[in-house]
Design an enzyme around this catalytic site. Sequence first.
Site, PDB file in Angstrom:
ATOM      1  CD  GLU A   1      94.953   5.238-114.502  1.00  0.00           C
ATOM      2  OE1 GLU A   1      95.667   5.297-115.526  1.00  0.00           O
ATOM      3  OE2 GLU A   1      94.276   6.201-114.098  1.00  0.00           O
TER       4      GLU A   1
ATOM      5  CD1 TRP B   1      69.858   7.556-116.517  1.00  0.00           C
ATOM      6  CD2 TRP B   1      70.040   9.309-117.868  1.00  0.00           C
ATOM      7  NE1 TRP B   1      70.558   7.160-117.617  1.00  0.00           N
ATOM      8  CE2 TRP B   1      70.697   8.218-118.457  1.00  0.00           C
ATOM      9  CE3 TRP B   1      70.023  10.532-118.536  1.00  0.00           C
ATOM     10  CZ2 TRP B   1      71.336   8.300-119.684  1.00  0.00           C
ATOM     11  CZ3 TRP B   1      70.669  10.611-119.749  1.00  0.00           C
ATOM     12  CH2 TRP B   1      71.315   9.504-120.320  1.00  0.00           C
TER      13      TRP B   1
ATOM     14  CD  GLU C   1      98.497  11.681-115.272  1.00  0.00           C
ATOM     15  OE1 GLU C   1      97.826  10.890-114.579  1.00  0.00           O
ATOM     16  OE2 GLU C   1      98.008  12.344-116.181  1.00  0.00           O
TER      17      GLU C   1
ATOM     18  CE  LYS D   1      95.616   9.326-113.103  1.00  0.00           C
ATOM     19  NZ  LYS D   1      94.873   8.729-114.163  1.00  0.00           N
TER      20      LYS D   1
ATOM     21  CG  ASN E   1      70.747  10.540-107.924  1.00  0.00           C
ATOM     22  OD1 ASN E   1      70.777   9.791-108.902  1.00  0.00           O
ATOM     23  ND2 ASN E   1      71.763  11.310-107.591  1.00  0.00           N
ATOM     24  N   GLY E   2      69.914   7.257-107.689  1.00  0.00           N
ATOM     25  CA  GLY E   2      70.813   6.134-107.417  1.00  0.00           C
ATOM     26  C   GLY E   2      70.119   4.810-107.644  1.00  0.00           C
TER      27      GLY E   2
ATOM     28  NE  ARG F   1      72.288  15.248-110.257  1.00  0.00           N
ATOM     29  CZ  ARG F   1      73.405  14.949-109.641  1.00  0.00           C
ATOM     30  NH1 ARG F   1      74.455  15.734-109.745  1.00  0.00           N
ATOM     31  NH2 ARG F   1      73.512  13.861-108.901  1.00  0.00           N
TER      32      ARG F   1
ATOM     33  CG  HIS G   1     111.469 -12.225-116.665  1.00  0.00           C
ATOM     34  ND1 HIS G   1     112.169 -13.351-117.002  1.00  0.00           N
ATOM     35  CD2 HIS G   1     110.241 -12.650-116.266  1.00  0.00           C
ATOM     36  CE1 HIS G   1     111.398 -14.415-116.839  1.00  0.00           C
ATOM     37  NE2 HIS G   1     110.223 -14.008-116.396  1.00  0.00           N
TER      38      HIS G   1
ATOM     39  CB  CYS H   1      67.674  11.232-110.756  1.00  0.00           C
ATOM     40  SG  CYS H   1      67.315   9.641-111.512  1.00  0.00           S
TER      41      CYS H   1
ATOM     42  CE  LYS I   1      90.424  15.901-118.049  1.00  0.00           C
ATOM     43  NZ  LYS I   1      90.877  14.699-117.334  1.00  0.00           N
TER      44      LYS I   1
HETATM   45  C1  F6R Z   1      96.077  10.480-117.328  1.00  0.00           C
HETATM   46  C2  F6R Z   1      95.373  11.164-118.394  1.00  0.00           C
HETATM   47  C3  F6R Z   1      95.849  10.984-119.783  1.00  0.00           C
HETATM   48  C4  F6R Z   1      94.664  10.788-120.727  1.00  0.00           C
HETATM   49  C5  F6R Z   1      95.146  10.751-122.177  1.00  0.00           C
HETATM   50  C6  F6R Z   1      94.014  10.474-123.136  1.00  0.00           C
HETATM   51  O1  F6R Z   1      95.567  10.787-116.084  1.00  0.00           O
HETATM   52  O2  F6R Z   1      94.440  11.875-118.152  1.00  0.00           O
HETATM   53  O3  F6R Z   1      96.739   9.922-119.878  1.00  0.00           O
HETATM   54  O4  F6R Z   1      94.019   9.599-120.377  1.00  0.00           O
HETATM   55  O5  F6R Z   1      95.741  11.983-122.498  1.00  0.00           O
HETATM   56  O6  F6R Z   1      93.061  11.474-123.081  1.00  0.00           O
HETATM   57  P1  F6R Z   1      91.615  11.236-123.660  1.00  0.00           P
HETATM   58  O7  F6R Z   1      90.979  10.191-122.819  1.00  0.00           O
HETATM   59  O8  F6R Z   1      90.935  12.561-123.571  1.00  0.00           O
HETATM   60  O9  F6R Z   1      91.784  10.773-125.078  1.00  0.00           O
END
Ligand code: F6R
Length: 606
Positions: free
Chosen positions: A479, A74, A486, A483, A98-99, A27, A502, A2, A601
């Site tokens: 993951e 919301w 990257e 991270k 909110n929350g 929001r 293995h 919210c 992105k």
């Molecule tokens: C990692 C990352 C990418 C996305 C991937 C899929 O931090 O951001 O591995 O997860 O490119 O992107 P979407 O989710 O937009 O399909």
Amino acid sequence: MCGIVGILGTEPVAGRLVEALKRLEYRGYDSAGVATVENGSLDRRRAEGKLHNLEERLASEPLTGRLGIGHTRWATHGAPTETNAHPHMTDRVSVVHNGIIENFKELRAELLAQGVTLSTDTDTELIVHLVTRELEQGHDPAVAVQHTLRRLEGAFAVAFIFRNYDDLMIAAREGSPLAIGFGDGEMYLGSDAIALAPFTDTICYLEDGDWAVLTRNGLAIRDRNGQPVERPVQKSVASALLVDKGNHRHFMAKEIHEQPEVVAHTLANYIDFAESRVLLPDMPIDLASVDRISISACGTAYYAGLVAKYWFERLARVPVEIDVASEFRYREIPLQPGSLALFISQSGETADTLAAMRYCQSQDQRIASIVNVRESSIARESDAVLPTLAGPEIGVASTKAFTCQLAVLACLAVAMARARGKIDGQKEAELVSALTEVPRHMSAILRDEAIYDSLSHTLSKAKDVLYLGRGINYPVALEGALKLKEISYIHAEGYAAGELKHGPIALIDETVPVVVVAPQDEMFEKVVSNVQEVAARGGQVVFISDGSQSAAGCDVMTAIQLPQTHPFTTPLIYALPMQLIAYHTAVFMGTDVDQPRNLAKSVTVE
Ligand code: F6R
């Protein structure tokens, strides 16, 4: 999620409260309201639906107080009706919130037992009654709020105004953001700086556990222990949403810290907290009849799907086929017509995921997608869309979108398990309660980042880092490794801990940090024996667990203690240390955290 605003003004504030609420409409927008204090009396106007309904109400029944709070809602607890709209109030105090208040059922029972009459189904109404009770006992507003805050569990932000106090507003933050703005003889508060942009560009942000007493001429902030604290005052660049990093150095840090709020917001979209059950939006897919799921996604979104495979198979007893979309699309998988094909994507535009989806369409699959961008191609072409409500994710490395994807997938798995008769109402309530606690645990983890900062000094020197996890947390290890590579450009690999012997164990020596995801679940003992194998070969263990360091049974380089959580929700919780390790290491190494080299992105090409 919210939106909250407040103004201690020199002129009537209702119009400006609505103006600020308009900037927070992203929001929440199912109802809205404002309350003011005028000549010592509290009064409010509320309306169901969009903000123009509230504006019309105010035009016919104006409020002229110079001190007020506003809210755009919301719905979480209680339907989006005028009665449930904020501000809530008694004759002594009014609040916007909110929350989620997690211990809502206990507090509700306590107040009812004390004879308090409740007129709504909301958790917020309980807050006003708790404060009112304190005021009736003779406490002043600040003490009444402080005592009440101690009773509330959850991740939230609140703002109060009081009868007979024409120059007082009290606000508090625990997990949901609150910005305070400084004007000329006026003070403001808002859920973000964007709301305050028309009034001031001088702001400070409360930190978790802070509560603030605002008057027209000043601000006094105290931390959760009641100690006076100063928070840095800064010039905001809130003129455009996308350039506002809030109090943070990078978008990635901001987005990591938004997780308690956006995960709560996402959960609220899929959970009926009052009934402790999952409530999915209307879907043209009959979950009871799903007997096979194929999941396809890329990168981080693929890891969210991999976690979900464990949830769907274990809870709903549905077999899951999962692959990265770039493979899936070309595998020519034989698919049974009418099965469920699930696609996960933050952007909703990833070329491979879209192509995999189109392959499934050609195979007569029922298409569901979990996307963050509602207008995206994947969302538009799906039979059913389950949105993540993470808000815009700007940092290239995905953080909050990942945990929101997990939140939606967890809810979908619970709904499917119930629809297929694999869990009963009691088990569903247990799982829902575990999900409800997630934002609070996230806030606790984000409260202290010193350990990640010191760990970054060691990790920055490593050439290779291994991440280990088992069972449902194996994808979390994957993951974590993604991270780190990257954004710090350090080579990192995630492995299922049982696979260590293995092959990967050959890599281990005293130069290789090994990050171990080790919640105390049914796999714990097995993970611990893998840790010992690493330690015996000189590997530098980073032990992340809700158990104590001694539970590792060997010397570890760093132990990161996390809150104890239900095994079901550990992937959402353990994702945060993965993000923080990568973030702090990258910051220490001076890389371009928000726009790491070679990455985009949204990957709209093959
Ligand atoms: C990692 C990352 C990418 C996305 C991937 C899929 O931090 O951001 O591995 O997860 O490119 O992107 P979407 O989710 O937009 O399909």
